[in-house]
Design a protein around this motif. Structure first.
Motif, short mmCIF file in Angstrom:
data_model
loop_
_atom_site.label_atom_id
_atom_site.label_comp_id
_atom_site.label_asym_id
_atom_site.label_seq_id
_atom_site.Cartn_x
_atom_site.Cartn_y
_atom_site.Cartn_z
N PRO A 120 -7.09 8.13 -0.51
CA PRO A 120 -6.78 6.81 0.07
C PRO A 120 -7.87 5.77 -0.20
O PRO A 120 -7.64 4.58 0.02
N THR A 156 6.17 3.68 -4.75
CA THR A 156 6.46 4.35 -3.49
C THR A 156 6.11 5.83 -3.55
O THR A 156 5.74 6.42 -2.53
N VAL A 159 2.45 5.92 -2.82
CA VAL A 159 2.22 5.66 -1.39
C VAL A 159 2.54 6.91 -0.58
O VAL A 159 1.78 7.30 0.32
N ARG A 164 -3.33 4.00 -1.08
CA ARG A 164 -3.33 2.85 -0.19
C ARG A 164 -3.54 1.52 -0.93
O ARG A 164 -3.03 0.49 -0.51
N ASP A 165 -4.30 1.53 -1.99
CA ASP A 165 -4.57 0.32 -2.76
C ASP A 165 -3.96 0.46 -4.14
O ASP A 165 -4.45 1.27 -4.95
N ILE A 166 -2.92 -0.31 -4.42
CA ILE A 166 -2.19 -0.16 -5.67
C ILE A 166 -2.06 -1.52 -6.35
O ILE A 166 -1.51 -2.47 -5.78
N ARG A 209 6.06 -4.95 0.52
CA ARG A 209 4.99 -5.26 1.47
C ARG A 209 5.53 -5.33 2.90
O ARG A 209 4.83 -4.97 3.86
N LEU A 212 6.67 -1.35 3.80
CA LEU A 212 5.66 -0.31 3.88
C LEU A 212 4.68 -0.57 5.01
O LEU A 212 4.63 -1.66 5.58
N ILE A 216 -0.96 -0.53 3.61
CA ILE A 216 -0.77 -0.42 2.16
C ILE A 216 -1.07 -1.77 1.53
O ILE A 216 -0.48 -2.79 1.88
N ILE A 218 -0.84 -3.87 -1.71
CA ILE A 218 -0.25 -4.04 -3.04
C ILE A 218 -0.83 -5.30 -3.66
O ILE A 218 -0.66 -6.40 -3.13
#
Length: 326
Positions: A120, A156, A159, A164-166, A209, A212, A216, A218
């Motif tokens: 994460p 997804t 996730v 957590r950071d995409i 956004r 989720l 999270i 994005i």
């Protein structure tokens, strides 16, 4: 005088929001996608044949380091190939238009999530879609809705695995790339593909956004805007050629099957290394944009007072700019 005022305004903003200090400290960086981000997977899979050296640099589809190399360096990380799942030729689905035996994005994601639980505290990057549209040359029927749906599924899945950071990257205007820009009909077709893709991707990411968990993060990276800026004003970035490629290849063959050849151009002046891929100088600009996007994404919600101050600074700069003749 005008430039001095604008510079002062941005300096004031940098004091209000010190972006360099606020960048998140990531444990690692994981990459999924195609040849824009491949740092050696196709080279290993083909026993050093593709992309050929010395035309291409250390398994990169460019003449030097690529954007994820630059980004990792800016983040104080080392991009290990074991954490880079991107393969040249990958579509967002299960196909690879370069070599059928190589994976598409969905296999890249599945390979990752089946082997481990996502860290994460790491950064995850997804950049794919170009090959979905290049498949047009090989009898494919590009469908932006399906392509963006595949990107959504990839995100997804990460996730669900704990990411957590995409960061999700949109597409440059493919109609302006050398493989298309010499023919108005082809350019218009790929411009439509790109604009439809990016619009749909933006809408999809906004929806995700909302759906989720709020934790999270994005980050949408707008390389389309960067390429448009470079092509519109190449002098500002030190380029002299934004239409041709530094080297050339036969587009009647598979896109990643690039013949070796002697390089006679000056890559520092070219945006594109070949008909599809950017030069390392362009990649560096993409990496810098990505680093800036991560900094901005890590900025907390400002207080009302800071928000008013920032707005006032920008307003003053705008007003003075209008009053001072060019």
């Amino acid at each position: 005088m005008q430039r001095q005022i604008i510079t002062t305004g941005f300096l004031l903003l940098s004091l209000i929001f010190p972006l360099k200090v606020l960048a998140k400290d990531y444990d690692n960086i994981y990459v999924f996608g195609d040849s824009f981000s491949d740092s050696g997977n196709v080279l290993n899979a083909t026993n050093g044949v593709i992309p050929p050296s010395p035309t291409y640099y250390n398994g990169r589809f460019s003449n030097g380091p690529i954007w994820v190399d630059y980004l990792a360096s800016d983040l104080g990380l080392t991009l290990n190939l074991k954490n880079n799942f991107a393969f040249g030729g990958a579509t967002t689905g299960t196909e690879n238009i370069g070599l059928p035996s190589l994976p598409g994005l969905q296999q890249e994601i599945n390979s990752f999530v089946s082997a481990q639980t996502a860290d994460p505290n790491a950064l995850y990057i997804i950049w794919a879609g170009t090959n979905d549209y290049l498949s047009y040359f090989f009898g494919g029927v590009p469908n932006p809705t399906n392509t963006v749906g595949n990107l959504s599924a990839a995100l997804t899945s990460l996730v669900a695995d704990g990411a957590r950071d995409i960061m999700v990257v949109n597409l440059p205007d493919l109609g302006k790339l050398p493989f298309a820009n010499f023919d108005s009909q082809r350019s218009n077709l790929f411009n439509t593909f790109s604009s439809t893709h990016n619009s749909s991707l933006n809408t999809t990411l906004k929806s995700l956004r909302q759906q989720l968990d709020p934790d999270i993060n994005i980050i949408e990276l707008n390389v389309n805007s960067l390429f448009d800026r470079i092509i519109a004003a190449p002098d500002e970035f030190g380029f002299t050629n934004v239409t041709n490629s530094c080297i050339s290849k036969d587009l009647s063959v598979v896109p990643i099957d690039v013949p070796t050849q002697q390089v006679l151009c000056n890559p520092e002046k070219f945006v594109f290394w070949d008909e599809v891929h950017p030069t390392t100088k362009t990649h560096k600009l993409i990496g810098e944009l990505a680093f800036s996007a991560l900094n901005l994404a890590s900025v907390p919600e400002p207080s009302a007072a800071l928000g008013i101050l920032a707005y006032s600074v920008l307003g003053a700069v705008s007003l003075l700019k209008r009053k001072i003749p060019n």
